[in-house]
Write an enzyme that holds these catalytic residues in place. Structure first.
Site, PDB file in Angstrom:
ATOM      1  N   ASN A  24      65.953  58.626  65.286  1.00 59.71           N
ATOM      2  CA  ASN A  24      66.443  59.754  66.089  1.00 59.71           C
ATOM      3  C   ASN A  24      66.124  61.097  65.439  1.00 59.71           C
ATOM      4  OD1 ASN A  24      67.662  57.931  67.873  1.00 59.71           O
ATOM      5  ND2 ASN A  24      69.509  57.843  66.624  1.00 59.71           N
ATOM      6  N   GLU A  83      80.508  68.309  64.789  1.00 58.21           N
ATOM      7  CA  GLU A  83      79.396  68.755  65.616  1.00 58.21           C
ATOM      8  C   GLU A  83      79.611  68.207  67.024  1.00 58.21           C
ATOM      9  OE1 GLU A  83      75.427  68.063  63.713  1.00 58.21           O
ATOM     10  OE2 GLU A  83      75.381  66.645  65.350  1.00 58.21           O
TER      11      GLU A  83
HETATM   12  N1  COA Z   1      66.604  49.058  59.349  1.00 59.84           N
HETATM   13  C1  COA Z   1      66.144  48.993  60.621  1.00 59.84           C
HETATM   14  N2  COA Z   1      66.914  49.173  61.713  1.00 59.84           N
HETATM   15  C2  COA Z   1      68.235  49.381  61.503  1.00 59.84           C
HETATM   16  C3  COA Z   1      68.784  49.437  60.223  1.00 59.84           C
HETATM   17  C4  COA Z   1      67.912  49.272  59.110  1.00 59.84           C
HETATM   18  N3  COA Z   1      68.362  49.316  57.863  1.00 59.84           N
HETATM   19  N4  COA Z   1      70.108  49.660  60.335  1.00 59.84           N
HETATM   20  C5  COA Z   1      70.379  49.757  61.649  1.00 59.84           C
HETATM   21  N5  COA Z   1      69.255  49.572  62.353  1.00 59.84           N
HETATM   22  C6  COA Z   1      69.114  49.587  63.795  1.00 59.84           C
HETATM   23  C7  COA Z   1      70.160  48.746  64.505  1.00 59.84           C
HETATM   24  O1  COA Z   1      69.797  47.388  64.533  1.00 59.84           O
HETATM   25  C8  COA Z   1      70.170  49.385  65.895  1.00 59.84           C
HETATM   26  O2  COA Z   1      69.026  48.942  66.584  1.00 59.84           O
HETATM   27  P1  COA Z   1      68.998  48.789  68.188  1.00 59.84           P
HETATM   28  O3  COA Z   1      69.131  50.191  68.731  1.00 59.84           O
HETATM   29  O4  COA Z   1      67.665  48.180  68.455  1.00 59.84           O
HETATM   30  O5  COA Z   1      70.164  47.894  68.498  1.00 59.84           O
HETATM   31  C9  COA Z   1      69.962  50.868  65.582  1.00 59.84           C
HETATM   32  O6  COA Z   1      69.365  50.911  64.267  1.00 59.84           O
HETATM   33  C10 COA Z   1      71.251  51.671  65.578  1.00 59.84           C
HETATM   34  O7  COA Z   1      72.113  51.114  64.632  1.00 59.84           O
HETATM   35  P2  COA Z   1      73.676  50.936  64.863  1.00 59.84           P
HETATM   36  O8  COA Z   1      74.149  50.023  63.784  1.00 59.84           O
HETATM   37  O9  COA Z   1      73.948  50.565  66.272  1.00 59.84           O
HETATM   38  O10 COA Z   1      74.257  52.352  64.486  1.00 59.84           O
HETATM   39  P3  COA Z   1      74.490  53.719  65.258  1.00 59.84           P
HETATM   40  O11 COA Z   1      74.439  53.628  66.732  1.00 59.84           O
HETATM   41  O12 COA Z   1      75.717  54.249  64.641  1.00 59.84           O
HETATM   42  O13 COA Z   1      73.225  54.613  64.801  1.00 59.84           O
HETATM   43  C11 COA Z   1      71.896  55.894  63.274  1.00 59.84           C
HETATM   44  C12 COA Z   1      72.907  54.750  63.456  1.00 59.84           C
HETATM   45  C13 COA Z   1      71.642  56.074  61.762  1.00 59.84           C
HETATM   46  C14 COA Z   1      70.569  55.557  63.952  1.00 59.84           C
HETATM   47  C15 COA Z   1      72.506  57.180  63.917  1.00 59.84           C
HETATM   48  O14 COA Z   1      73.786  57.392  63.386  1.00 59.84           O
HETATM   49  C16 COA Z   1      71.645  58.404  63.648  1.00 59.84           C
HETATM   50  O15 COA Z   1      70.672  58.651  64.335  1.00 59.84           O
HETATM   51  N6  COA Z   1      71.991  59.194  62.608  1.00 59.84           N
HETATM   52  C17 COA Z   1      71.227  60.356  62.213  1.00 59.84           C
HETATM   53  C18 COA Z   1      71.771  61.605  62.811  1.00 59.84           C
HETATM   54  C19 COA Z   1      73.159  61.897  62.326  1.00 59.84           C
HETATM   55  O16 COA Z   1      73.677  61.287  61.407  1.00 59.84           O
HETATM   56  N7  COA Z   1      73.802  62.863  62.909  1.00 59.84           N
HETATM   57  C20 COA Z   1      75.150  63.148  62.439  1.00 59.84           C
HETATM   58  C21 COA Z   1      75.614  64.471  62.702  1.00 59.84           C
HETATM   59  S1  COA Z   1      76.276  64.413  64.371  1.00 59.84           S
END
Ligand code: COA
Length: 501
Positions: free
Chosen positions: A379, A289
């Site tokens: 998100n 994507e």
């Molecule tokens: N509970 C609470 N918060 C959590 C957590 C949990 N179990 N696991 C991670 N986090 C928090 C992190 O601490 C971080 O917080 P911050 O922004 O305050 O620092 C934030 O979530 C992002 O986590 P990070 O480990 O930096 O991962 P990331 O940048 O890879 O993002 C998702 C992870 C899940 C939020 C992101 O991948 C997402 O939005 N995914 C859904 C959409 C998707 O998968 N699209 C894919 C097709 S393109």
């Protein structure tokens, strides 16, 4: 005006040039806008600012539909101006996130391939499509910029179109897009895409030129992506992924060309892909994507032979490298509408290896990608569900803990389910991986507990599972304790007290 008017190669549109203020004045209270933009790439960068200005003296609200997240702080500014009623299908902005979680904005968290069907079926009509373009051809085709997202759909279905012609983009991006519309449901043929790099559509959007109400010039590139560079833990996760893929090759289920790869947004997915740089895998195809930095590094290293996407979301350094030398990359890249990049039919046909990020997963393999402690939107599901259900291999990665270890990302029961256990094949943390394919719930749980849970939380998880086993059932649980870890987090800011030390 000078040279920039040359970007409008069809002379019939030269009289449509307007200021951003004039274009913004056409938007009325209650209207629905279809904006270009996907993962903070290719969003319109002028009319939204003029709308925010208008909101200083006028009260109005609009519905904002996009491909995915917007850059240029538009979601933030829209939120601060209080002009958003409904927002879909995805966002990543902290200010908007807060407003969503306070119930001030109606956010609709949608599979990214689904928006198109709802717009096409007229469930969600669009008043204005506002789209960023790099040029308009002699034939009146609109050439998009760094994302396609839902722009083709919005152009086809909106009552009116406003183009933001952004002269900061190099004109040689023209040709990278491949725009195909499957047409209405009930009247469709198979999508003729059988290889990741097949071209099946047009390079630009063809519309009735009368629908183009105005053209606004802009000259600012996208905001660079702000993903965090790989660290030791993400490198370890990448190594677990590589180990798993090598076992698949040894078992004869994959070759070193693997299968078309999809990798989700965020720092973790990018870092895990980065780990492939040091691998023996080559001749790779990407059917994804979004393309983040790691894919361009893999292209530079000669490991990726083609990459299909619906947007580029890259860092400042990578932007200079890629947009400054686009001819070097162009024959490896194809950019498609998100309903095609994320289409279940194609994902299932190609058999993608899909790597997406979880916030948390549970001992049976259910995944929560969206809701912190079950209620607060992060998100959105994005395209992860489009891929997970249909991929050859649905892989979810996450660090085993978050917030300095106060949160275990592996929990007894996820507090919100985005991907059910039925859609999840492999889960990976820095502790290890669990291959869940073909396993019953009682086989999955011990594997996840021993391979993926952080040692700080492992003993407590074993106790939970043992107690659950005494209660019995196909998927054993102690329901009154299933959310006790989250409950403790909400009350005490940590899941840790539950751990025996
Ligand atoms: N509970 C609470 N918060 C959590 C957590 C949990 N179990 N696991 C991670 N986090 C928090 C992190 O601490 C971080 O917080 P911050 O922004 O305050 O620092 C934030 O979530 C992002 O986590 P990070 O480990 O930096 O991962 P990331 O940048 O890879 O993002 C998702 C992870 C899940 C939020 C992101 O991948 C997402 O939005 N995914 C859904 C959409 C998707 O998968 N699209 C894919 C097709 S393109």
């Amino acid at each position: 005006m000078g040279e920039r008017i040359n970007r409008i190669r069809v002379k019939a549109l030269h009289d449509r040039i307007v200021s951003k203020e004039e274009a913004a004045s056409w938007i009325k209270d209650g209207m629905t806008l279809g904006l270009s933009g996907f993962t903070r790439a290719g969003e319109v960068k002028a009319v939204p600012y003029a709308l925010v200005e208008r909101a200083r003296n006028e009260s109005f609200k609009v519905n904002v539909y996009t491909g995915a997240s917007l850059g240029s702080d538009i979601d933030k500014l829209f939120t601060e101006a209080g002009i958003v009623n409904r927002r879909l299908p995805f966002q990543v902005d902290r200010t908007m996130r807060k407003a969503i979680n306070e119930g001030e904005i109606n956010f609709v968290d949608q599979h990214l391939s689904h928006t198109a069907e709802l717009v096409r079926a007229d469930v969600m009509p669009i008043d204005y499509a506002i789209l960023e373009a790099i040029s308009i051809t002699e034939d009146g085709e609109i050439i998009l910029s760094s994302s396609v997202g839902n722009s083709l759909l919005f152009a086809e279905h909106a009552e009116n179109i406003i183009i933001e012609l952004n002269t900061a983009w190099p004109e040689n991006l023209e040709g990278v897009h491949d725009l195909y519309s499957p047409g209405p449901q009930g009247d469709r043929t198979p999508i003729p895409l059988t290889k990741p790099n097949d071209r099946i559509g047009q390079v630009g959007i063809k519309v009735d030129l009368n629908k183009i109400k105005g053209i606004v010039f802009t000259d600012k590139l996208d905001d660079p992506s702000d993903i965090v560079p790989p660290d030791e833990e993400t490198q370890t996760m990448a190594n677990h992924l590589l180990e798993f893929l090598r076992k698949e090759i040894a078992a004869g289920r994959l070759t070193e060309k693997l299968a078309p790869i999809q990798a989700g947004i965020g720092s973790v997915a990018n870092a895990v892909l980065h780990g492939m740089l040091q691998s023996e895998f080559e001749g790779l195809d990407v059917y994804s994507e979004v393309l983040q930095d790691a894919i361009f590094d893999l292209i530079d290293a000669g490991k990726v032979k083609s990459a299909s996407c619906c947007s580029f979301a890259i860092s400042e350094e990578k932007m200079k490298q890629v947009y400054g030398n686009f001819d070097k990359y162009r024959n490896k890249l194809i950019m498609r509408p998100q309903e095609i990049s994320n289409h279940p039919e194609i994902i299932r046909r190609l058999g993608t290896i899909s790597i997406n990020t979880a916030l948390e997963f549970d001992i049976y393999g259910n995944v929560n990608s969206t809701h912190v402690t079950g209620t607060k939107m992060m998100n959105g599901i994005g395209g992860s569900g489009d891929f997970a259900r249909n991929a050859r291999l649905a892989i979810f990665v996450t660090k085993s803990t978050a917030k300095n270890g106060e949160i275990s990302s592996v929990v007894p029961f996820v507090s919100h389910v985005d991907h059910t256990e039925h859609d999840v094949d492999v889960v990976i943390t820095e502790q290890g991986y669990a291959d869940l394919r073909g396993l019953a719930p009682r086989e999955r749980a011990p594997l996840i507990i021993e391979n993926c849970v952080h040692p700080m939380y492992r003993e407590k998880m074993r106790e939970y599972y043992e107690e659950a086993l005494k209660r019995g059932g196909h998927t054993p649980h102690v329901l009154e304790k299933a959310f006790s870890w989250h409950d403790n987090l909400i009350k005490n800011g940590t899941m840790r007290e539950l751990v025996h030390v």
